[in-house]
Design a protein around this motif. Structure first.
Motif, PDB file in Angstrom:
ATOM      1  N   LEU A 184      15.472   2.605  -2.243  1.00 46.52           N
ATOM      2  CA  LEU A 184      16.435   3.716  -2.201  1.00 46.52           C
ATOM      3  C   LEU A 184      17.131   2.277  -1.216  1.00 46.52           C
ATOM      4  CD1 LEU A 184      15.384   6.818  -0.657  1.00 46.52           C
ATOM      5  CD2 LEU A 184      16.565   6.715  -3.300  1.00 46.52           C
ATOM      6  N   VAL A 185      16.396   1.377  -0.550  1.00 47.92           N
ATOM      7  CA  VAL A 185      17.425   0.196  -0.073  1.00 47.92           C
ATOM      8  C   VAL A 185      17.967  -0.796  -1.684  1.00 47.92           C
ATOM      9  CG1 VAL A 185      17.072  -2.035   0.775  1.00 47.92           C
ATOM     10  CG2 VAL A 185      15.731  -0.261   1.435  1.00 47.92           C
ATOM     11  N   PHE A 186      17.703  -0.178  -2.748  1.00 45.56           N
ATOM     12  CA  PHE A 186      18.150  -1.517  -3.638  1.00 45.56           C
ATOM     13  C   PHE A 186      19.008  -0.607  -4.362  1.00 45.56           C
ATOM     14  CE2 PHE A 186      14.128  -4.057  -4.064  1.00 45.56           C
ATOM     15  CZ  PHE A 186      14.386  -4.659  -4.007  1.00 45.56           C
ATOM     16  N   ILE A 187      18.727   1.101  -4.674  1.00 40.14           N
ATOM     17  CA  ILE A 187      20.349   1.489  -4.957  1.00 40.14           C
ATOM     18  C   ILE A 187      21.441   1.148  -3.647  1.00 40.14           C
ATOM     19  CG2 ILE A 187      21.208   4.347  -5.510  1.00 40.14           C
ATOM     20  CD1 ILE A 187      19.262   2.655  -7.504  1.00 40.14           C
ATOM     21  N   GLU A 188      20.960   1.847  -2.719  1.00 39.43           N
ATOM     22  CA  GLU A 188      22.258   1.792  -2.020  1.00 39.43           C
ATOM     23  C   GLU A 188      23.044  -0.065  -1.669  1.00 39.43           C
ATOM     24  OE1 GLU A 188      19.967   4.921   1.386  1.00 39.43           O
ATOM     25  OE2 GLU A 188      19.851   2.081   1.822  1.00 39.43           O
ATOM     26  N   LYS A 223      -1.988  18.628   3.370  1.00 38.73           N
ATOM     27  CA  LYS A 223      -3.251  18.034   4.319  1.00 38.73           C
ATOM     28  C   LYS A 223      -4.430  17.267   3.442  1.00 38.73           C
ATOM     29  CE  LYS A 223      -1.964  22.442   6.603  1.00 38.73           C
ATOM     30  NZ  LYS A 223      -2.476  23.289   7.982  1.00 38.73           N
ATOM     31  N   GLY A 224      -5.002  16.867   4.378  1.00 40.56           N
ATOM     32  CA  GLY A 224      -6.586  15.538   3.428  1.00 40.56           C
ATOM     33  C   GLY A 224      -6.337  13.967   3.887  1.00 40.56           C
ATOM     34  N   THR A 225      -7.350  14.087   3.841  1.00 40.69           N
ATOM     35  CA  THR A 225      -7.174  12.343   3.800  1.00 40.69           C
ATOM     36  C   THR A 225      -6.400  11.921   3.159  1.00 40.69           C
ATOM     37  OG1 THR A 225      -9.389  12.069   2.949  1.00 40.69           O
ATOM     38  CG2 THR A 225      -9.722  12.353   4.906  1.00 40.69           C
ATOM     39  N   GLU A 226      -6.839  12.236   1.456  1.00 40.36           N
ATOM     40  CA  GLU A 226      -5.511  11.579   0.262  1.00 40.36           C
ATOM     41  C   GLU A 226      -4.257  11.319   0.703  1.00 40.36           C
ATOM     42  OE1 GLU A 226      -5.637  12.147  -4.456  1.00 40.36           O
ATOM     43  OE2 GLU A 226      -6.827  13.048  -2.996  1.00 40.36           O
ATOM     44  N   GLY A 227      -3.452  13.013   1.493  1.00 38.96           N
ATOM     45  CA  GLY A 227      -2.277  13.065   1.732  1.00 38.96           C
ATOM     46  C   GLY A 227      -1.719  11.674   2.375  1.00 38.96           C
ATOM     47  N   VAL A 228      -2.533  11.608   3.724  1.00 39.63           N
ATOM     48  CA  VAL A 228      -2.373  10.372   4.666  1.00 39.63           C
ATOM     49  C   VAL A 228      -1.924   8.558   3.332  1.00 39.63           C
ATOM     50  CG1 VAL A 228      -2.755   8.404   6.490  1.00 39.63           C
ATOM     51  CG2 VAL A 228      -3.673  10.757   6.610  1.00 39.63           C
ATOM     52  N   GLY A 229      -2.522   8.442   2.584  1.00 40.78           N
ATOM     53  CA  GLY A 229      -2.206   7.659   1.754  1.00 40.78           C
ATOM     54  C   GLY A 229      -1.190   7.840   1.248  1.00 40.78           C
ATOM     55  N   LYS A 230      -1.542   8.696   0.717  1.00 37.61           N
ATOM     56  CA  LYS A 230      -0.308   9.243  -0.603  1.00 37.61           C
ATOM     57  C   LYS A 230       1.185   9.043   0.563  1.00 37.61           C
ATOM     58  CE  LYS A 230      -1.921  12.214  -4.043  1.00 37.61           C
ATOM     59  NZ  LYS A 230      -2.089  13.176  -4.208  1.00 37.61           N
ATOM     60  N   ALA A 231       0.697   9.660   1.636  1.00 35.32           N
ATOM     61  CA  ALA A 231       2.419   9.512   2.157  1.00 35.32           C
ATOM     62  C   ALA A 231       2.932   8.189   2.196  1.00 35.32           C
ATOM     63  CB  ALA A 231       1.850   9.954   4.075  1.00 35.32           C
ATOM     64  N   ALA A 232       1.702   6.657   3.058  1.00 35.43           N
ATOM     65  CA  ALA A 232       2.401   5.918   3.405  1.00 35.43           C
ATOM     66  C   ALA A 232       2.955   5.046   2.132  1.00 35.43           C
ATOM     67  CB  ALA A 232       0.815   5.100   3.421  1.00 35.43           C
ATOM     68  N   ASN A 233       2.243   5.418   1.044  1.00 35.76           N
ATOM     69  CA  ASN A 233       2.616   4.331   0.317  1.00 35.76           C
ATOM     70  C   ASN A 233       4.265   5.229  -0.352  1.00 35.76           C
ATOM     71  OD1 ASN A 233       1.617   2.560  -2.469  1.00 35.76           O
ATOM     72  ND2 ASN A 233       2.219   4.992  -3.559  1.00 35.76           N
ATOM     73  N   GLY A 234       4.040   6.670  -0.569  1.00 37.20           N
ATOM     74  CA  GLY A 234       5.189   7.300  -0.733  1.00 37.20           C
ATOM     75  C   GLY A 234       6.322   6.581  -0.863  1.00 37.20           C
ATOM     76  N   ALA A 235       6.321   6.783   1.094  1.00 36.75           N
ATOM     77  CA  ALA A 235       7.378   6.278   1.993  1.00 36.75           C
ATOM     78  C   ALA A 235       8.004   4.739   2.251  1.00 36.75           C
ATOM     79  CB  ALA A 235       6.700   5.872   3.442  1.00 36.75           C
ATOM     80  N   VAL A 236       7.281   3.577   1.489  1.00 34.86           N
ATOM     81  CA  VAL A 236       7.624   1.955   0.603  1.00 34.86           C
ATOM     82  C   VAL A 236       7.617   2.580  -0.151  1.00 34.86           C
ATOM     83  CG1 VAL A 236       6.360   0.077   0.844  1.00 34.86           C
ATOM     84  CG2 VAL A 236       5.349   1.662   1.735  1.00 34.86           C
ATOM     85  N   VAL A 237       7.422   2.521  -1.298  1.00 39.78           N
ATOM     86  CA  VAL A 237       8.087   2.550  -2.540  1.00 39.78           C
ATOM     87  C   VAL A 237       8.977   3.389  -2.257  1.00 39.78           C
ATOM     88  CG1 VAL A 237       7.728   3.553  -5.137  1.00 39.78           C
ATOM     89  CG2 VAL A 237       5.644   2.836  -3.831  1.00 39.78           C
ATOM     90  N   THR A 238       9.541   3.935  -2.240  1.00 42.04           N
ATOM     91  CA  THR A 238      10.665   5.492  -1.539  1.00 42.04           C
ATOM     92  C   THR A 238      11.442   4.442  -0.939  1.00 42.04           C
ATOM     93  OG1 THR A 238       9.532   7.163  -2.256  1.00 42.04           O
ATOM     94  CG2 THR A 238      12.115   7.510  -1.604  1.00 42.04           C
ATOM     95  N   ALA A 239      10.998   4.351  -0.001  1.00 38.90           N
ATOM     96  CA  ALA A 239      11.805   3.369   0.905  1.00 38.90           C
ATOM     97  C   ALA A 239      12.428   2.236  -0.062  1.00 38.90           C
ATOM     98  CB  ALA A 239      11.741   2.655   2.274  1.00 38.90           C
ATOM     99  N   MET A 240      11.800   0.918  -0.102  1.00 38.22           N
ATOM    100  CA  MET A 240      12.287   0.759  -1.269  1.00 38.22           C
ATOM    101  C   MET A 240      13.119   0.458  -2.196  1.00 38.22           C
ATOM    102  SD  MET A 240       8.842  -2.823  -1.273  1.00 38.22           S
ATOM    103  CE  MET A 240       8.560  -3.262   0.166  1.00 38.22           C
ATOM    104  N   PHE A 284      20.269   0.468   5.883  1.00 41.75           N
ATOM    105  CA  PHE A 284      18.672   0.678   5.243  1.00 41.75           C
ATOM    106  C   PHE A 284      17.598   0.933   6.395  1.00 41.75           C
ATOM    107  CE2 PHE A 284      19.888  -2.847   2.844  1.00 41.75           C
ATOM    108  CZ  PHE A 284      20.418  -2.219   2.016  1.00 41.75           C
ATOM    109  N   GLY A 285      18.245   1.170   7.462  1.00 40.72           N
ATOM    110  CA  GLY A 285      16.761   1.585   9.241  1.00 40.72           C
ATOM    111  C   GLY A 285      17.207   3.033   9.148  1.00 40.72           C
ATOM    112  N   PHE A 286      18.254   3.568   8.612  1.00 38.31           N
ATOM    113  CA  PHE A 286      18.012   4.575   8.842  1.00 38.31           C
ATOM    114  C   PHE A 286      17.442   5.297   7.621  1.00 38.31           C
ATOM    115  CE2 PHE A 286      19.851   9.352   6.874  1.00 38.31           C
ATOM    116  CZ  PHE A 286      19.892  10.057   8.103  1.00 38.31           C
ATOM    117  N   THR A 287      17.455   4.907   6.397  1.00 33.93           N
ATOM    118  CA  THR A 287      16.891   5.383   4.946  1.00 33.93           C
ATOM    119  C   THR A 287      15.126   5.020   5.028  1.00 33.93           C
ATOM    120  OG1 THR A 287      18.784   4.440   3.480  1.00 33.93           O
ATOM    121  CG2 THR A 287      16.572   4.800   2.615  1.00 33.93           C
ATOM    122  N   ILE A 288      15.260   4.066   5.629  1.00 31.86           N
ATOM    123  CA  ILE A 288      13.046   3.599   5.874  1.00 31.86           C
ATOM    124  C   ILE A 288      13.157   4.571   7.173  1.00 31.86           C
ATOM    125  CG2 ILE A 288      11.499   2.145   7.284  1.00 31.86           C
ATOM    126  CD1 ILE A 288      13.543   0.132   6.369  1.00 31.86           C
ATOM    127  N   GLY A 289      13.883   4.880   8.180  1.00 31.90           N
ATOM    128  CA  GLY A 289      12.659   5.948   8.999  1.00 31.90           C
ATOM    129  C   GLY A 289      12.778   7.282   8.637  1.00 31.90           C
TER     130      GLY A 289
END
Length: 269
Positions: free
Chosen positions: A253-257, A234-251, A217-222
């Motif tokens: 994958l955690v359930f799948i693992e 690039k762009g301010t919109e990308g910051v929000g998408k990156a943060a949101n994508g990190a949370v959704v994807t990590a969660m 789980f720790g490796f996946t989150i990182g």
């Protein structure tokens, strides 16, 4: 015949759209595969960024300490409180410590810790690296001769891989303490008697599986947080998408693992 011809452009458009989505999906899988291989190629080769790894462990662990403590206590207390009425109907309230220990140590402690870390740590890593990409700090590091991948990505992934198992162990004991308070309130059980009952049903495989889960789980989150931030648009919109994508994807994958590891460890019981 004319009706078939009139609908063919729409069908063609849908097929092309589906093919593009599939192409983008497999391209993302390929890029993630290369990203993970690059991590293993650079993480264990000198020079090692020990100071940055320690700093990231502090960011991941210590700054999540309060949230993990409160969440772990609530999980243990509520789970025990909700389990008691069902066991009480069968006169099996003495099984509560065993039930709580099995549920917490086998599943809840690593899973809850990973979900909390996905929301807090994953989003933080994604937003931080994405903002550095937007402001061209990563490009400046590459020009100056610094290895940004090793300094930014490898240190964060190693920090989450090291720290999440420690937090999961701590979450387990805090959850057991919350369960004990509920049992002591209703049954008057002492701490020593409660802990004796807690460790009776547990086996070495339970602790090993929980540790393996936490490391994965720790490796996946990182790795997910770093990938989303390092290659964000690039762009301010990308910051929000990156943060949101990190949370959704990590969660996700955690359930799948979790399902995969439970299925594997179940074969050894």
């Amino acid at each position: 015949m004319e009706q078939a011809n009139s609908t063919s452009p729409a069908v063609t458009k849908k097929r092309s759209k589906l093919s593009r989505k599939l192409s983008d999906f497999f391209k993302s899988v390929y890029n993630i595969h290369l990203f993970i291989l690059r991590f293993f190629r650079e993480a264990f080769v000198a020079p090692f960024e020990f100071k940055e790894i320690v700093r990231q462990c502090y960011e991941v662990g210590v700054r999540s300490f309060t949230l993990i403590t409160v969440t772990g206590f609530i999980v243990g207390f509520i789970f025990t409180k909700q389990s008691r009425p069902s066991l009480l109907e069968f006169g099996a309230q003495s099984w509560i410590p065993k039930l709580v220990s099995i549920a917490i140590m086998r599943a809840l402690a690593p899973l809850v810790t990973a979900l909390i870390a996905s929301g807090k740590v994953g989003s933080s890593i994604g937003a931080e690296l994405s903002s550095m990409r937007v402001t061209e700090q990563i490009d400046a590091m590459e020009v100056s001769g610094t290895k940004p991948f090793k300094f930014l990505v490898c240190t964060r992934v190693l920090a989450t891989t090291i720290t999440i198992p420690i937090l999961a162990t701590y979450t387990g004991f805090i959850a057991l303490f919350g369960g004990y308070l509920n049992v002591a309130q209703n049954e008057g059980t002492s701490w020593s008697a409660f802990m004796q009952e807690v460790f009776k049903p547990l086996e070495f495989l339970d602790f090993t599986a929980s540790l393996i889960k936490s490391i994965v789980f720790g490796f996946t989150i990182g790795i997910v947080g770093c990938y989303q931030g390092y290659y964000s648009n690039k762009g301010t919109e990308g910051v929000g998408k990156a943060a949101n994508g990190a949370v959704v994807t990590a969660m996700f994958l955690v359930f799948i693992e979790e399902v995969i590891i439970v299925q594997i460890t179940g074969n050894f019981r």
